[in-house]
Design an enzyme around this catalytic site. Sequence first.
Site, short mmCIF file in Angstrom:
data_model
loop_
_atom_site.label_atom_id
_atom_site.label_comp_id
_atom_site.label_asym_id
_atom_site.label_seq_id
_atom_site.Cartn_x
_atom_site.Cartn_y
_atom_site.Cartn_z
N ILE A 1 44.34 46.79 35.52
CA ILE A 1 43.15 46.83 36.37
C ILE A 1 41.92 46.99 35.49
O ILE A 1 41.98 47.60 34.42
CB ILE A 1 43.20 47.97 37.43
CG1 ILE A 1 43.25 49.34 36.78
CG2 ILE A 1 44.36 47.77 38.39
CD1 ILE A 1 43.06 50.48 37.77
N HIS B 1 45.15 49.26 29.72
CA HIS B 1 44.64 49.76 31.02
C HIS B 1 45.12 48.86 32.15
O HIS B 1 44.34 48.04 32.64
CB HIS B 1 43.11 49.81 31.00
CG HIS B 1 42.52 50.68 32.06
ND1 HIS B 1 42.16 50.21 33.30
CD2 HIS B 1 42.21 51.99 32.07
CE1 HIS B 1 41.64 51.20 34.02
NE2 HIS B 1 41.66 52.29 33.28
N GLU C 1 29.20 48.62 33.99
CA GLU C 1 28.49 47.97 32.88
C GLU C 1 28.15 46.52 33.24
O GLU C 1 27.05 46.05 32.93
CB GLU C 1 29.33 48.02 31.61
CG GLU C 1 28.74 47.27 30.42
CD GLU C 1 27.42 47.82 29.90
OE1 GLU C 1 26.67 47.05 29.26
OE2 GLU C 1 27.12 49.01 30.12
N GLY D 1 36.70 51.02 35.91
CA GLY D 1 35.49 51.17 36.71
C GLY D 1 34.23 51.21 35.87
O GLY D 1 33.19 50.67 36.27
N VAL D 2 34.30 51.81 34.68
CA VAL D 2 33.11 51.88 33.83
C VAL D 2 32.68 50.49 33.38
O VAL D 2 31.48 50.25 33.18
CB VAL D 2 33.30 52.82 32.62
CG1 VAL D 2 33.49 54.26 33.08
CG2 VAL D 2 34.44 52.38 31.74
#
Length: 167
Positions: A70, A64, A78, A73-74
């Site tokens: 980067i 990723h 979290e 976003g998840v």
Amino acid sequence: MTAQNQTQTQTQTQTQTFNIQEIMNYLPHRYPMLLIDRVVEMIPNQSVHAYKNVTINEDIFNGHFPNHPIMPGVLILEALAQAGGMLAFHSLNINQENTKNTVFYFATIDNVKFRKPVVPGDQLHLHVEVTNQKRNIWKFHADAKVDGEIVASADLMCARRDLNAEN
């Protein structure tokens, strides 16, 4: 002593910090899902400021994205939720020694905004404030910042569950 100085002194006496070993005493998460490295300020039942050092060594960056890493976003969400969980666990005086059977589950995530990518080398600061708490439900407003700039924000709601009661 002025009222302002007295308030500042009272707040300072309530403020606490936690290193990684102390964080692990509260949160059930472990590597690779433990996403808080240090708590730099904790005011029980009010707010927490924690951070995560984002490093290229993390497995997630292998995919990723290989040529443009980067932080997903998840995982930022979290990390914010874990900071909120740390605040709730500590505020309730629940830790891994006195109960291994309590968890906080996500109930809702609202008003999520991602403003800027988080990349290896960043220090992701997690600012979480309690907006409401009733019985086993905790609501938070959360901001993630890099270099003082908001990179993500969300309103989170978590529900406390006793794992023994679920069986």
